[in-house]
Write a protein that holds these residues in place. Structure first.
Motif, mmCIF file in Angstrom:
data_model
loop_
_atom_site.group_PDB
_atom_site.id
_atom_site.type_symbol
_atom_site.label_atom_id
_atom_site.label_comp_id
_atom_site.label_asym_id
_atom_site.label_seq_id
_atom_site.Cartn_x
_atom_site.Cartn_y
_atom_site.Cartn_z
ATOM 1 N N VAL A 18 1.244 -4.702 -4.173
ATOM 2 C CA VAL A 18 1.366 -5.465 -2.938
ATOM 3 C C VAL A 18 2.707 -5.129 -2.289
ATOM 4 C CG1 VAL A 18 -0.088 -7.351 -3.788
ATOM 5 C CG2 VAL A 18 2.397 -7.461 -4.095
ATOM 6 N N THR A 19 2.802 -5.457 -1.025
ATOM 7 C CA THR A 19 4.076 -5.367 -0.319
ATOM 8 C C THR A 19 4.585 -6.789 -0.153
ATOM 9 O OG1 THR A 19 3.364 -3.385 0.840
ATOM 10 C CG2 THR A 19 5.232 -4.591 1.781
ATOM 11 N N ASP A 20 5.803 -7.059 -0.637
ATOM 12 C CA ASP A 20 6.334 -8.421 -0.534
ATOM 13 C C ASP A 20 6.873 -8.664 0.871
ATOM 14 O OD1 ASP A 20 8.923 -7.350 -0.422
ATOM 15 O OD2 ASP A 20 9.575 -8.230 -2.317
ATOM 16 N N ARG A 21 7.359 -9.874 1.119
ATOM 17 C CA ARG A 21 7.836 -10.241 2.458
ATOM 18 C C ARG A 21 9.077 -9.465 2.889
ATOM 19 N NH1 ARG A 21 7.146 -15.964 0.585
ATOM 20 N NH2 ARG A 21 4.937 -16.359 0.952
ATOM 21 N N GLU A 22 9.727 -8.799 1.946
ATOM 22 C CA GLU A 22 10.903 -7.978 2.259
ATOM 23 C C GLU A 22 10.537 -6.514 2.458
ATOM 24 O OE1 GLU A 22 13.976 -9.269 2.693
ATOM 25 O OE2 GLU A 22 13.106 -11.255 2.362
ATOM 26 N N GLY A 23 9.229 -6.195 2.374
ATOM 27 C CA GLY A 23 8.763 -4.829 2.561
ATOM 28 C C GLY A 23 8.829 -3.971 1.310
ATOM 29 N N ARG A 24 9.101 -4.583 0.156
ATOM 30 C CA ARG A 24 9.193 -3.831 -1.105
ATOM 31 C C ARG A 24 7.805 -3.692 -1.724
ATOM 32 N NH1 ARG A 24 14.027 -7.880 -2.705
ATOM 33 N NH2 ARG A 24 12.247 -9.262 -2.425
ATOM 34 N N THR A 25 7.541 -2.558 -2.324
ATOM 35 C CA THR A 25 6.286 -2.337 -3.037
ATOM 36 C C THR A 25 6.435 -2.909 -4.442
ATOM 37 O OG1 THR A 25 5.838 -0.346 -1.760
ATOM 38 C CG2 THR A 25 4.644 -0.596 -3.843
ATOM 39 N N ILE A 26 5.576 -3.866 -4.770
ATOM 40 C CA ILE A 26 5.613 -4.578 -6.048
ATOM 41 C C ILE A 26 4.294 -4.339 -6.770
ATOM 42 C CG2 ILE A 26 5.809 -6.843 -7.167
ATOM 43 C CD1 ILE A 26 8.369 -5.984 -5.644
ATOM 44 N N THR A 27 4.370 -3.989 -8.036
ATOM 45 C CA THR A 27 3.180 -3.811 -8.863
ATOM 46 C C THR A 27 3.138 -4.909 -9.910
ATOM 47 O OG1 THR A 27 3.253 -1.424 -8.537
ATOM 48 C CG2 THR A 27 1.925 -2.234 -10.388
ATOM 49 N N VAL A 28 2.012 -5.608 -9.965
ATOM 50 C CA VAL A 28 1.789 -6.651 -10.967
ATOM 51 C C VAL A 28 0.828 -6.098 -12.004
ATOM 52 C CG1 VAL A 28 0.842 -8.956 -11.382
ATOM 53 C CG2 VAL A 28 2.186 -8.515 -9.314
ATOM 54 N N SER A 29 1.227 -6.200 -13.277
ATOM 55 C CA SER A 29 0.381 -5.666 -14.341
ATOM 56 C C SER A 29 0.526 -6.496 -15.611
ATOM 57 C CB SER A 29 0.750 -4.206 -14.639
ATOM 58 O OG SER A 29 2.092 -4.112 -15.071
ATOM 59 N N GLU A 30 -0.472 -6.370 -16.472
ATOM 60 C CA GLU A 30 -0.369 -6.967 -17.796
ATOM 61 C C GLU A 30 0.769 -6.270 -18.515
ATOM 62 O OE1 GLU A 30 -4.217 -6.585 -19.604
ATOM 63 O OE2 GLU A 30 -5.202 -7.582 -17.920
ATOM 64 N N TYR A 31 1.417 -6.992 -19.443
ATOM 65 C CA TYR A 31 2.573 -6.417 -20.120
ATOM 66 C C TYR A 31 2.404 -6.501 -21.621
ATOM 67 C CZ TYR A 31 7.404 -5.242 -21.189
ATOM 68 O OH TYR A 31 8.529 -4.623 -21.658
ATOM 69 N N ASP A 32 2.543 -5.345 -22.267
ATOM 70 C CA ASP A 32 2.509 -5.326 -23.732
ATOM 71 C C ASP A 32 3.622 -4.441 -24.275
ATOM 72 O OD1 ASP A 32 1.554 -2.808 -23.144
ATOM 73 O OD2 ASP A 32 -0.393 -3.091 -24.104
ATOM 74 N N GLY A 33 4.678 -4.294 -23.472
ATOM 75 C CA GLY A 33 5.813 -3.467 -23.869
ATOM 76 C C GLY A 33 6.812 -4.239 -24.707
ATOM 77 N N GLY A 34 7.950 -3.630 -24.912
ATOM 78 C CA GLY A 34 9.014 -4.227 -25.709
ATOM 79 C C GLY A 34 9.879 -5.187 -24.905
ATOM 80 N N PRO A 35 10.855 -5.784 -25.560
ATOM 81 C CA PRO A 35 11.658 -6.820 -24.927
ATOM 82 C C PRO A 35 12.708 -6.326 -23.937
ATOM 83 C CG PRO A 35 12.399 -6.481 -27.174
ATOM 84 C CD PRO A 35 11.162 -5.637 -26.988
ATOM 85 N N GLU A 36 13.157 -5.087 -24.039
ATOM 86 C CA GLU A 36 14.325 -4.639 -23.257
ATOM 87 C C GLU A 36 14.207 -4.849 -21.742
ATOM 88 O OE1 GLU A 36 17.302 -4.135 -24.447
ATOM 89 O OE2 GLU A 36 16.390 -4.521 -26.395
ATOM 90 N N PRO A 37 13.088 -4.457 -21.085
ATOM 91 C CA PRO A 37 13.014 -4.686 -19.635
ATOM 92 C C PRO A 37 13.091 -6.171 -19.264
ATOM 93 C CG PRO A 37 11.362 -3.091 -20.329
ATOM 94 C CD PRO A 37 11.941 -3.686 -21.577
ATOM 95 N N LEU A 38 12.565 -7.031 -20.131
ATOM 96 C CA LEU A 38 12.624 -8.466 -19.857
ATOM 97 C C LEU A 38 14.028 -9.008 -20.091
ATOM 98 C CD1 LEU A 38 9.230 -9.537 -21.455
ATOM 99 C CD2 LEU A 38 9.745 -9.204 -19.032
ATOM 100 N N VAL A 39 14.682 -8.562 -21.146
ATOM 101 C CA VAL A 39 16.069 -8.981 -21.400
ATOM 102 C C VAL A 39 16.931 -8.588 -20.201
ATOM 103 C CG1 VAL A 39 18.110 -8.592 -22.842
ATOM 104 C CG2 VAL A 39 15.869 -8.914 -23.917
ATOM 105 N N GLU A 40 16.730 -7.382 -19.685
ATOM 106 C CA GLU A 40 17.502 -6.928 -18.526
ATOM 107 C C GLU A 40 17.237 -7.830 -17.323
ATOM 108 O OE1 GLU A 40 18.998 -5.151 -15.117
ATOM 109 O OE2 GLU A 40 16.842 -5.362 -15.381
ATOM 110 N N MET A 41 15.964 -8.158 -17.060
ATOM 111 C CA MET A 41 15.643 -9.020 -15.924
ATOM 112 C C MET A 41 16.302 -10.382 -16.064
ATOM 113 S SD MET A 41 12.099 -10.705 -14.530
ATOM 114 C CE MET A 41 12.295 -12.206 -15.449
ATOM 115 N N TYR A 42 16.169 -10.990 -17.232
ATOM 116 C CA TYR A 42 16.719 -12.332 -17.430
ATOM 117 C C TYR A 42 18.241 -12.344 -17.408
ATOM 118 C CZ TYR A 42 12.071 -14.163 -18.214
ATOM 119 O OH TYR A 42 10.760 -14.547 -18.051
ATOM 120 N N GLY A 43 18.880 -11.191 -17.583
ATOM 121 C CA GLY A 43 20.332 -11.105 -17.467
ATOM 122 C C GLY A 43 20.829 -11.379 -16.054
ATOM 123 N N HIS A 44 19.939 -11.362 -15.068
ATOM 124 C CA HIS A 44 20.301 -11.612 -13.672
ATOM 125 C C HIS A 44 20.216 -13.091 -13.290
ATOM 126 C CE1 HIS A 44 20.576 -7.384 -12.447
ATOM 127 N NE2 HIS A 44 19.634 -7.184 -13.349
#
Length: 168
Positions: A18-44
């Protein structure tokens, strides 16, 4: 109580782009990966971005929390490029599941949460869940409106929180 069958077009099967209200392309998907990308996100997340004590403040507690969500829950993420910018999870308990959703602060109010929750609810349906509930701070009007738009109804009001439910 409303059911998701009342809202069939709102719950597309991930992945979706989808394109969000700021014009960014966002992909929504099921997640079965490791913790690192989530740890990075929550660091913000700063103190103003936390709700009901989540995400945890320090990195070790955040990792422990994420490990539990990845082990026990059905997880969906929103990505902008390679970055995870949103995370939603259903944690099953018997016949029901608790929902939690988080969008990185600089990506909030752009419509990402709407797409993320819809993808998550479809993921839950596809995995046989029949009932979802959540609690939300009664002063968090943005989140309450998001949940109502997905079909949730308030079923209880307790000490500053609302409990909301949806039959899938």
């Amino acid at each position: 109580m409303a059911t998701t069958s009342d809202y069939p077009s709102q719950f597309p099967r991930p992945p979706t782009t989808v394109t969000d209200r700021e014009g960014r392309t966002i992909t929504v998907s099921e997640y079965d990966g490791g913790p690192e990308p989530l740890v990075e996100m929550y660091g913000h997340f700063d103190d103003d971005s936390r709700s009901q004590g989540l995400p945890p403040r320090d990195e070790s507690r955040t990792r422990e929390w994420i490990d539990g969500l990845l082990e026990d829950g059905l997880n969906t993420v929103a990505r902008h490029g390679d970055d995870v910018v949103g995370h939603a999870v259903l944690v099953p308990y018997d016949e029901t599941a608790e929902l939690a959703i988080f969008v990185r602060p600089t990506y909030q109010s752009a419509g990402i949460g709407t797409h993320l929750i819809r993808g998550l609810l479809r993921h839950g349906q596809d995995n046989g869940l029949t009932h979802v509930w959540l609690t939300v701070d009664r002063n968090n009007r943005i989140a309450m409106n998001l949940y109502r738009s997905a079909g949730f109804e308030t079923t209880a009001r307790n000490r500053g929180e609302h409990e909301m439910e949806l039959d899938l």
